[in-house]
Motif scaffolding. Structure first.
Motif, short mmCIF file in Angstrom:
data_model
loop_
_atom_site.label_atom_id
_atom_site.label_comp_id
_atom_site.label_asym_id
_atom_site.label_seq_id
_atom_site.Cartn_x
_atom_site.Cartn_y
_atom_site.Cartn_z
N SER A 110 12.02 -10.74 21.64
CA SER A 110 11.83 -10.89 23.08
C SER A 110 11.23 -9.63 23.71
O SER A 110 10.41 -9.73 24.63
CB SER A 110 13.18 -11.21 23.75
OG SER A 110 13.63 -12.49 23.40
N ARG A 111 11.61 -8.48 23.20
CA ARG A 111 11.06 -7.23 23.73
C ARG A 111 9.56 -7.16 23.49
O ARG A 111 8.78 -6.80 24.38
CB ARG A 111 11.75 -6.04 23.08
CG ARG A 111 11.36 -4.67 23.66
CD ARG A 111 12.00 -3.54 22.88
NE ARG A 111 11.38 -3.39 21.58
CZ ARG A 111 10.28 -2.66 21.36
NH1 ARG A 111 9.69 -2.03 22.37
NH2 ARG A 111 9.77 -2.57 20.15
N ARG A 112 9.14 -7.52 22.29
CA ARG A 112 7.71 -7.48 21.98
C ARG A 112 6.94 -8.53 22.77
O ARG A 112 5.80 -8.28 23.21
CB ARG A 112 7.50 -7.67 20.48
CG ARG A 112 7.88 -6.45 19.65
CD ARG A 112 7.67 -6.67 18.16
NE ARG A 112 7.88 -5.44 17.43
CZ ARG A 112 6.92 -4.75 16.80
NH1 ARG A 112 5.67 -5.18 16.83
NH2 ARG A 112 7.20 -3.65 16.15
N LEU A 113 7.52 -9.70 22.93
CA LEU A 113 6.86 -10.73 23.73
C LEU A 113 6.68 -10.25 25.17
O LEU A 113 5.63 -10.49 25.78
CB LEU A 113 7.67 -12.02 23.70
CG LEU A 113 7.65 -12.81 22.39
CD1 LEU A 113 8.64 -13.97 22.45
CD2 LEU A 113 6.25 -13.33 22.09
N GLU A 114 7.67 -9.59 25.71
CA GLU A 114 7.59 -9.09 27.08
C GLU A 114 6.52 -8.02 27.24
O GLU A 114 5.89 -7.90 28.29
CB GLU A 114 8.95 -8.54 27.50
CG GLU A 114 9.06 -8.21 28.98
CD GLU A 114 10.46 -7.80 29.39
OE1 GLU A 114 10.61 -7.28 30.50
OE2 GLU A 114 11.40 -8.02 28.60
#
Length: 291
Positions: A110-114
């Motif tokens: 999720s961090r990378r997607l954000e």
């Protein structure tokens, strides 16, 4: 003359060493950006769930891997309940301890997607290697709580079942027997206290360590600040997590393959929706208050 000069020289030197005036104390500036609590509304937990669902379907392969891991944990829990029911609460506490750390790979996705990056399985599995000192300290704190929880569970059983530990059928009969209402209330109260402690200490601390590489103490204190800033909203969030997990475990635990990764992604958004940093104030305006 020379004798007088030699007599007064030390006196003059001593006076010159004294400060001419007191310098006021100025505290040093704070080190690094400071965390601020976002304003939360009753709809925030449902927003986090929706954001987590979107992340889940963006990379279903990674989510499936973690879902299978959660399923295996559920099967171990079922075996313990079947053969050693007195250790069930202790095992649940262990799952509450292991689950957030296992979900750290989902936080990384999720961090990378954000951030607009493309996540992969390798980065998800190895995201913890840069945060070992902080994670080790947090693991130690939660392990102590887990051991205390397990011991308290055994004590409750020993007090109410002085003739020996009941079988699985005996536990079920005790739970649904009106005569044992006192046992059920004490058992749930003890479990609730330790569950609340584990939840409060870890609700945003692990994703915060991943995001900011902070020390464990700062992460835990920030997590408790989030809870005490919005106790009602965080109580709702904890209740939703518990209900979804319990629902996913019935009857054979297959639902946890989907629910586990979903809640992992949602927990990342719970952190991002609850905490903002001074240096990211413009971003906070864009994200809003997550109400």
């Amino acid at each position: 003359m020379s004798a007088n000069a030699s007599h007064t020289a030390p006196h003059d030197t001593q006076n010159s060493a004294l400060p001419t005036m007191e310098v006021p104390y100025v505290p040093p500036p704070p080190v690094g950006p400071r965390a601020h609590m976002r304003s939360l509304g009753w709809g925030s937990p449902f927003r986090w769930l929706e954001l987590g669902r979107k992340d889940l379907f963006k990379h279903p392969g990674i989510a499936l891997f973690y879902g299978v891991c959660f399923f295996l944990m559920a099967q171990v829990l079922a075996l313990v309940f079947k053969h050693k029911p007195e250790y069930t609460l202790s095992m649940i506490s262990g799952c509450l301890l292991i689950g957030p750390f296992l979900a750290m790979g989902l936080y990384e996705v999720s961090r990378r997607l954000e951030q607009g990056e493309v996540p992969d399985m390798a980065s998800s599995l190895m995201c913890w290697d840069q945060h070992i000192p902080s994670m080790a300290m947090l693991v130690l704190v939660l392990m102590v709580l887990e051991l205390l929880w397990g011991r308290a569970s055994l004590v409750v059983f020993a007090v109410f079942f002085d003739t020996g530990m009941p079988s699985t059928t005996g536990v079920l009969e005790a739970i649904f027997n009106p005569k044992n209402l006192e046992f059920v209330m004490v058992y749930l109260m003890v479990g609730g206290v330790f569950a609340a402690l584990v939840f409060g200490l870890s609700v945003v601390s692990i994703p915060m360590i991943l995001d900011r590489d902070t020390d464990a103490i700062s992460a835990v204190l920030t997590s408790m600040r989030v809870v005490f800033s919005h106790p009602g909203v965080l109580l709702l969030w904890g209740a939703l997590l518990g209900l979804l997990v319990v629902g996913a475990l019935w009857p054979w635990g297959l639902g946890i393959v989907f629910v586990g990764p979903w809640l992992g992604h949602a927990s990342w958004h719970a952190y991002r929706g609850s905490v903002e940093w001074e240096e990211s104030a413009p971003e906070a305006v864009t994200l809003g208050t997550n109400k």
